[in-house]
Design a protein around this motif. Sequence first.
Motif, PDB file in Angstrom:
ATOM      1  N   THR A 136     107.368 -37.168-101.415  1.00  0.00           N
ATOM      2  CA  THR A 136     108.757 -36.720-101.491  1.00  0.00           C
ATOM      3  C   THR A 136     108.982 -35.584-100.490  1.00  0.00           C
ATOM      4  O   THR A 136     108.042 -35.003 -99.950  1.00  0.00           O
ATOM      5  N   VAL A 137     110.238 -35.258-100.274  1.00  0.00           N
ATOM      6  CA  VAL A 137     110.565 -34.151 -99.373  1.00  0.00           C
ATOM      7  C   VAL A 137     109.991 -32.844 -99.918  1.00  0.00           C
ATOM      8  O   VAL A 137     109.471 -32.011 -99.160  1.00  0.00           O
ATOM      9  N   ALA A 138     110.035 -32.672-101.219  1.00  0.00           N
ATOM     10  CA  ALA A 138     109.456 -31.469-101.821  1.00  0.00           C
ATOM     11  C   ALA A 138     107.951 -31.424-101.586  1.00  0.00           C
ATOM     12  O   ALA A 138     107.377 -30.353-101.321  1.00  0.00           O
ATOM     13  N   GLU A 139     107.293 -32.569-101.680  1.00  0.00           N
ATOM     14  CA  GLU A 139     105.858 -32.609-101.433  1.00  0.00           C
ATOM     15  C   GLU A 139     105.549 -32.350 -99.958  1.00  0.00           C
ATOM     16  O   GLU A 139     104.519 -31.726 -99.624  1.00  0.00           O
ATOM     17  N   ILE A 140     106.419 -32.806 -99.071  1.00  0.00           N
ATOM     18  CA  ILE A 140     106.247 -32.503 -97.650  1.00  0.00           C
ATOM     19  C   ILE A 140     106.299 -30.996 -97.428  1.00  0.00           C
ATOM     20  O   ILE A 140     105.488 -30.431 -96.681  1.00  0.00           O
ATOM     21  N   ASP A 141     107.225 -30.329 -98.098  1.00  0.00           N
ATOM     22  CA  ASP A 141     107.303 -28.869 -97.996  1.00  0.00           C
ATOM     23  C   ASP A 141     105.983 -28.229 -98.420  1.00  0.00           C
ATOM     24  O   ASP A 141     105.491 -27.293 -97.765  1.00  0.00           O
ATOM     25  N   ASP A 142     105.406 -28.733 -99.505  1.00  0.00           N
ATOM     26  CA  ASP A 142     104.144 -28.187 -99.998  1.00  0.00           C
ATOM     27  C   ASP A 142     103.009 -28.440 -99.000  1.00  0.00           C
ATOM     28  O   ASP A 142     102.138 -27.580 -98.791  1.00  0.00           O
ATOM     29  N   ILE A 143     103.004 -29.626 -98.383  1.00  0.00           N
ATOM     30  CA  ILE A 143     101.955 -29.965 -97.420  1.00  0.00           C
ATOM     31  C   ILE A 143     102.060 -29.071 -96.190  1.00  0.00           C
ATOM     32  O   ILE A 143     101.044 -28.584 -95.666  1.00  0.00           O
ATOM     33  N   VAL A 144     103.269 -28.836 -95.721  1.00  0.00           N
ATOM     34  CA  VAL A 144     103.467 -27.946 -94.570  1.00  0.00           C
ATOM     35  C   VAL A 144     102.918 -26.557 -94.889  1.00  0.00           C
ATOM     36  O   VAL A 144     102.189 -25.948 -94.087  1.00  0.00           O
ATOM     37  N   THR A 145     103.224 -26.067 -96.062  1.00  0.00           N
ATOM     38  CA  THR A 145     102.723 -24.756 -96.469  1.00  0.00           C
ATOM     39  C   THR A 145     101.204 -24.759 -96.586  1.00  0.00           C
ATOM     40  O   THR A 145     100.530 -23.794 -96.196  1.00  0.00           O
ATOM     41  N   ALA A 146     100.647 -25.858 -97.100  1.00  0.00           N
ATOM     42  CA  ALA A 146      99.189 -25.943 -97.270  1.00  0.00           C
ATOM     43  C   ALA A 146      98.473 -25.855 -95.931  1.00  0.00           C
ATOM     44  O   ALA A 146      97.445 -25.171 -95.802  1.00  0.00           O
ATOM     45  N   PHE A 147      98.989 -26.542 -94.915  1.00  0.00           N
ATOM     46  CA  PHE A 147      98.386 -26.459 -93.588  1.00  0.00           C
ATOM     47  C   PHE A 147      98.440 -25.023 -93.064  1.00  0.00           C
ATOM     48  O   PHE A 147      97.455 -24.508 -92.515  1.00  0.00           O
ATOM     49  N   ALA A 148      99.581 -24.386 -93.221  1.00  0.00           N
ATOM     50  CA  ALA A 148      99.740 -23.024 -92.705  1.00  0.00           C
ATOM     51  C   ALA A 148      98.803 -22.051 -93.408  1.00  0.00           C
ATOM     52  O   ALA A 148      98.158 -21.206 -92.754  1.00  0.00           O
ATOM     53  N   GLN A 149      98.685 -22.168 -94.725  1.00  0.00           N
ATOM     54  CA  GLN A 149      97.803 -21.273 -95.459  1.00  0.00           C
ATOM     55  C   GLN A 149      96.334 -21.551 -95.156  1.00  0.00           C
ATOM     56  O   GLN A 149      95.512 -20.627 -95.094  1.00  0.00           O
ATOM     57  N   ALA A 150      95.987 -22.811 -94.961  1.00  0.00           N
ATOM     58  CA  ALA A 150      94.612 -23.142 -94.582  1.00  0.00           C
ATOM     59  C   ALA A 150      94.275 -22.569 -93.206  1.00  0.00           C
ATOM     60  O   ALA A 150      93.154 -22.093 -92.965  1.00  0.00           O
ATOM     61  N   ALA A 151      95.241 -22.598 -92.293  1.00  0.00           N
ATOM     62  CA  ALA A 151      95.024 -22.001 -90.971  1.00  0.00           C
ATOM     63  C   ALA A 151      94.801 -20.494 -91.089  1.00  0.00           C
ATOM     64  O   ALA A 151      93.950 -19.915 -90.388  1.00  0.00           O
ATOM     65  N   LEU A 152      95.553 -19.861 -91.968  1.00  0.00           N
ATOM     66  CA  LEU A 152      95.370 -18.424 -92.176  1.00  0.00           C
ATOM     67  C   LEU A 152      93.977 -18.138 -92.732  1.00  0.00           C
ATOM     68  O   LEU A 152      93.312 -17.180 -92.309  1.00  0.00           O
ATOM     69  N   ARG A 153      93.523 -18.950 -93.667  1.00  0.00           N
ATOM     70  CA  ARG A 153      92.168 -18.767 -94.204  1.00  0.00           C
ATOM     71  C   ARG A 153      91.121 -18.964 -93.109  1.00  0.00           C
ATOM     72  O   ARG A 153      90.091 -18.282 -93.079  1.00  0.00           O
ATOM     73  N   ALA A 154      91.364 -19.929 -92.206  1.00  0.00           N
ATOM     74  CA  ALA A 154      90.436 -20.142 -91.095  1.00  0.00           C
ATOM     75  C   ALA A 154      90.328 -18.888 -90.239  1.00  0.00           C
ATOM     76  O   ALA A 154      89.234 -18.510 -89.782  1.00  0.00           O
TER      77      ALA A 154
END
Length: 644
Positions: A141-159
Amino acid sequence: MSFDALFRPGRIGPVGLRNRVVKSPNSSATANMDGTISRRTVDHYRRLGEGGAGLIMTEYTYVDDDASKAIHNQPGMSRHEHIAGWGWLVDEVHATGAKIGLQLAHGGRQIFLGTAPIKSATDSSWDYVEAVAGVIPQPVTVAEIDDIVTAFAQAALRARKARFDLVEVHAGHGYLITNFLSPHTNSRTDDYGGSFANRSRILVRIVDAIRATVPRDFPLSVRVSVTDYEPDGIPIEETVELCRLLEAHGVDVIHASGGHHATMEWEVSPWFNTRAPHRWGWEKFRPELSIPVIGSGSLVSPEIANDVIASGSADFVSLGRAMLADPDWTRKAQAGRTLEIVPCIRCNDGCLHRGVDTGRSVGCTVNPSVTEEGRFPITVSDTRKSVAVVGGGPAGLRSAAVLSDRGHEVRLFEPGELGGLLTHALGSTVKQDIAALVTHLVHEVRRRDIAVVPARATAAELVAGGVDAVVVATGAPLREPDFPIAAEVSHVHAAHVRAQTPLRGRVVVIGGGFQGCETALRIAEMSDTEVTVVEQQDSLLTGDEVIYDVLKLPQFLDRAGVRIRTGARVCDVSADGVAIRSTGGDELLPADTVVTALGRVPASNELADELRSAGMDVHVIGSALRPGRVYDAIHTAFFTARVI
């Protein structure tokens, strides 16, 4: 030969690299089940760093705990608790002088675990995954896409917190982002489907989110497939446009590959596909960019890799399986010791078929130590022995080299050509990877203090010669036909077909197992040939074959113009041709040459029995132990030689 272009320093954003060689991400499946890093994972990547590459890219890493994990023992960066283990690994790799990057991915429809939920752009299913557990993808869903976008960004920050030098978004190979990019898997009618702008929206959002989350001096790479090689899939024109768009949104480097798991002959190109299969694609968009391009895909030899850089085709080269085969690929290439490089033969047997596809960690046909780094050292024996190796095929050659490294006095008995049955590959383009292995194995024996005796060893000679141990590597006999072949027929066994003595005219290959199929491809590349394969089973490759050969090799036979007759039993072979019988009746296939490819039968090993009766220490390896593939020859040779 020097490879100066490979060893010029390079730069990705502000990060300087000692050379232009990148270790491409390969799943090692060595992480703990919760995605945290294990000792094996650290040892594996440290060993790769020690090999001299400028940049080590870690394997694809899941970004959330919902549906992005794709495979068993995959590492994660979805939680704060993942940072510590990655930090440990980063420090170990940095200590080798290499830089290191983390690849972030969402599995999309390619969840090899087959477990729900599987989420993709649409419900378009990959039949392999669906067959595992009957699970089909749910459109995100569009809401899940929003969550996935955030997940990538937060994972990059952890990296960045783990002190990686850069981060990479995996937007290729059939995973979630590719599911959106490709019209083959994206039939959405909302803002994420239809036009190129819509299909690329999720990737652009991920890039923008990462750029808004981490400092600009933390480089961002995106891995793309130049195309997915689907007829209705990603056109190269869109990939060119996508790469320009990514640069405009702050991406620092494009990592170019191709294909996806349903088109595995392109993603992990096998021996029967060309080397550097995606070069044509990245050369379409590199002139359009001011950021560097990493070229990837079967760049297995220093000659090919150096040419990619020297010609301006790409700015960096990325090698995956080649560095599983030999983690010292870079150091050996830089020193000009190319024949010492253990070549990847692109068999997909150890890494995939017997490796991660079975639920194990990744392995390698020609490197038994991969993902077991440091656990199987070649140490000098406490007692120096005189060891006779009988047979100069791949098992005999490998065991002789290991035995020599252990300090033993080695004599290798081989009355024929060193390389055994693998010498069939010499001079053949389609078997160039196996030919490289033969050349390497022979070179490794020649450069050591190993006496090569061009004679057939007998039990009496070995007993009288005072050897302490004997390694029997005499292979397995070829299976003889159970149908008559007239004396006047031009007949040759498949193992004896050589490019140096090409066949001409109508050639009938009897046997549609691996030996028959690979021989048919070799003959098809000879000029002026018409090749037909006859197989009594209803399909080709019905034995114990590598699954990637089963799935894709018949397509390459078809492209080469090889005719296939399955469900046909050979009755006899005469000067008039090959008489076959099928449900359609009897038929005669005219043939100028008949090639029998009936496989091998277990060896009787009378030599080993005689030696044991005389009280000798005897070890049987390779196909003399049981008929097998190159994997079996190399592994039995390696592990046996370690304990003599």
